[in-house]
Motif scaffolding. Sequence first.
Motif, PDB file in Angstrom:
ATOM      1  N   SER A 215       0.848  -1.190   0.000  1.00 48.15           N
ATOM      2  CA  SER A 215       0.000   0.000   0.000  1.00 48.15           C
ATOM      3  C   SER A 215       0.882   1.238   0.000  1.00 48.15           C
ATOM      4  N   ALA A 217       0.632   5.910   0.126  1.00 52.77           N
ATOM      5  CA  ALA A 217      -0.126   7.155   0.176  1.00 52.77           C
ATOM      6  C   ALA A 217       0.832   8.304  -0.072  1.00 52.77           C
ATOM      7  N   THR A 355      -5.933   4.332  -4.074  1.00 53.28           N
ATOM      8  CA  THR A 355      -6.505   4.629  -2.763  1.00 53.28           C
ATOM      9  C   THR A 355      -7.244   5.958  -2.778  1.00 53.28           C
ATOM     10  N   ASP A 356      -6.656   6.961  -3.434  1.00 50.75           N
ATOM     11  CA  ASP A 356      -7.319   8.271  -3.534  1.00 50.75           C
ATOM     12  C   ASP A 356      -8.661   8.156  -4.256  1.00 50.75           C
ATOM     13  N   ARG A 357      -8.692   7.368  -5.333  1.00 51.71           N
ATOM     14  CA  ARG A 357      -9.935   7.220  -6.100  1.00 51.71           C
ATOM     15  C   ARG A 357     -11.002   6.493  -5.281  1.00 51.71           C
ATOM     16  N   GLU A 358     -10.572   5.474  -4.512  1.00 50.74           N
ATOM     17  CA  GLU A 358     -11.522   4.726  -3.697  1.00 50.74           C
ATOM     18  C   GLU A 358     -12.092   5.593  -2.586  1.00 50.74           C
ATOM     19  N   GLU A 359     -11.261   6.463  -2.019  1.00 48.41           N
ATOM     20  CA  GLU A 359     -11.742   7.353  -0.966  1.00 48.41           C
ATOM     21  C   GLU A 359     -12.682   8.414  -1.526  1.00 48.41           C
ATOM     22  N   LEU A 360     -12.452   8.789  -2.786  1.00 44.46           N
ATOM     23  CA  LEU A 360     -13.285   9.806  -3.416  1.00 44.46           C
ATOM     24  C   LEU A 360     -14.622   9.240  -3.870  1.00 44.46           C
ATOM     25  N   PRO A 362     -17.069   7.259  -2.585  1.00 46.46           N
ATOM     26  CA  PRO A 362     -18.298   7.441  -1.777  1.00 46.46           C
ATOM     27  C   PRO A 362     -18.794   8.884  -1.804  1.00 46.46           C
ATOM     28  N   GLU A 363     -17.892   9.857  -1.832  1.00 48.07           N
ATOM     29  CA  GLU A 363     -18.295  11.256  -1.877  1.00 48.07           C
ATOM     30  C   GLU A 363     -19.011  11.571  -3.186  1.00 48.07           C
TER      31      GLU A 363
END
Length: 366
Positions: A215, A217, A355-360, A362-363
């Motif tokens: 992983s 970041a 990871t950034d795309r996955e966090e974005l 839900p928004e």
Amino acid sequence: MSSAVLRRLTDSSSLSVGVLGVGNIGMVHLKSASAMADVDVVAAADAVPENRERAERAGADRTYDDYAALLEAEDLDAAVVALPPFLHADAVERAAEAGVDVFVEKPFARSTAEADRMLEAAEEGDIAVGVDHTLRYQPDIVGVKEAYEDGSVGHVPYASMTRLNDGPLGRPPVRDPPASWPLDPDAAGGGSLLELGIHCFDVLEWLFGDLEIESAATGETLDVPVEDAATVMMRAPETETTITLHCGSYQWEQLPEVNTRLRLEGITGTISNRDHLPNNFYADAAKSALSNVASRVTDLDRDVFGPTFYLQAHYRALDDFLEAIREGEAPPVDGEVGRRTLELAETAYELADRTDREELAPEVMT
């Protein structure tokens, strides 16, 4: 067969070297080469007039305002490529056409695709390629490797590495604006992960074998167009070691403090690079720092050799490369090693982006 190769086979062991780019790190290489026996620094190239003047004062026989002109005019055995990353490929390709072995600053290239192009040119030109992964030559890192290999701490389930500095912005007060290319993602290839993490990937694979990145970041602590912080989780299957890496260019360097931390947590004890610093390191570093501060006031050349702790690493890396080509052997840290560190960096970038795309996501859905 090139004239340089013929001379190496028929003449003395003296090597003719040119330095392409004589900014800060290029001057370190120039002065290091000048201090070596049987090495002649015959030429240096830089687009900045002040850098050429410094190179002449440091002992370069001739200077050029263009590295291509130098490679065309000079009869070299080897060239040190200390140019910004976006010029590495062109410099290596031109050196290959001239039959000149190359020692390339890290990162070797801006991408694995660019590295492949450079390695193909080197193979076609039958030249040797070395990469300046200097950390593995620092006495404290060497001490960690030796302590690990003697088995005194047993199995190492976990290791961590941190490398921080102030990046291209520098510590205030800053007399001159920073160079533009380190803050240009296209020119530099990336931010702190490519500038600092590359060194760490090299050291960690040197210690533990092939790494698998699990992983990553990245982030921008400062308002800059490239990442200035990156954290990577890795695993070394060969040694069953989990590794955490953090690198960043957001912290001012505070000599004589060391900005690299390496810890191996073994079953029977801990190995730290801080335990392997030379006894005179802090005294030498503090003296050099005071000298460099004074040079800013007097406009004298800064002591790029000090502290000797860092000089020793740069000197040894270049000396190892030159000795290898003198003996007709493969460089100890070659272009494939440089490419491998880029491959690890690219994987880390991809995982961080995912990871950034996955966090974005839900928004976006809400």
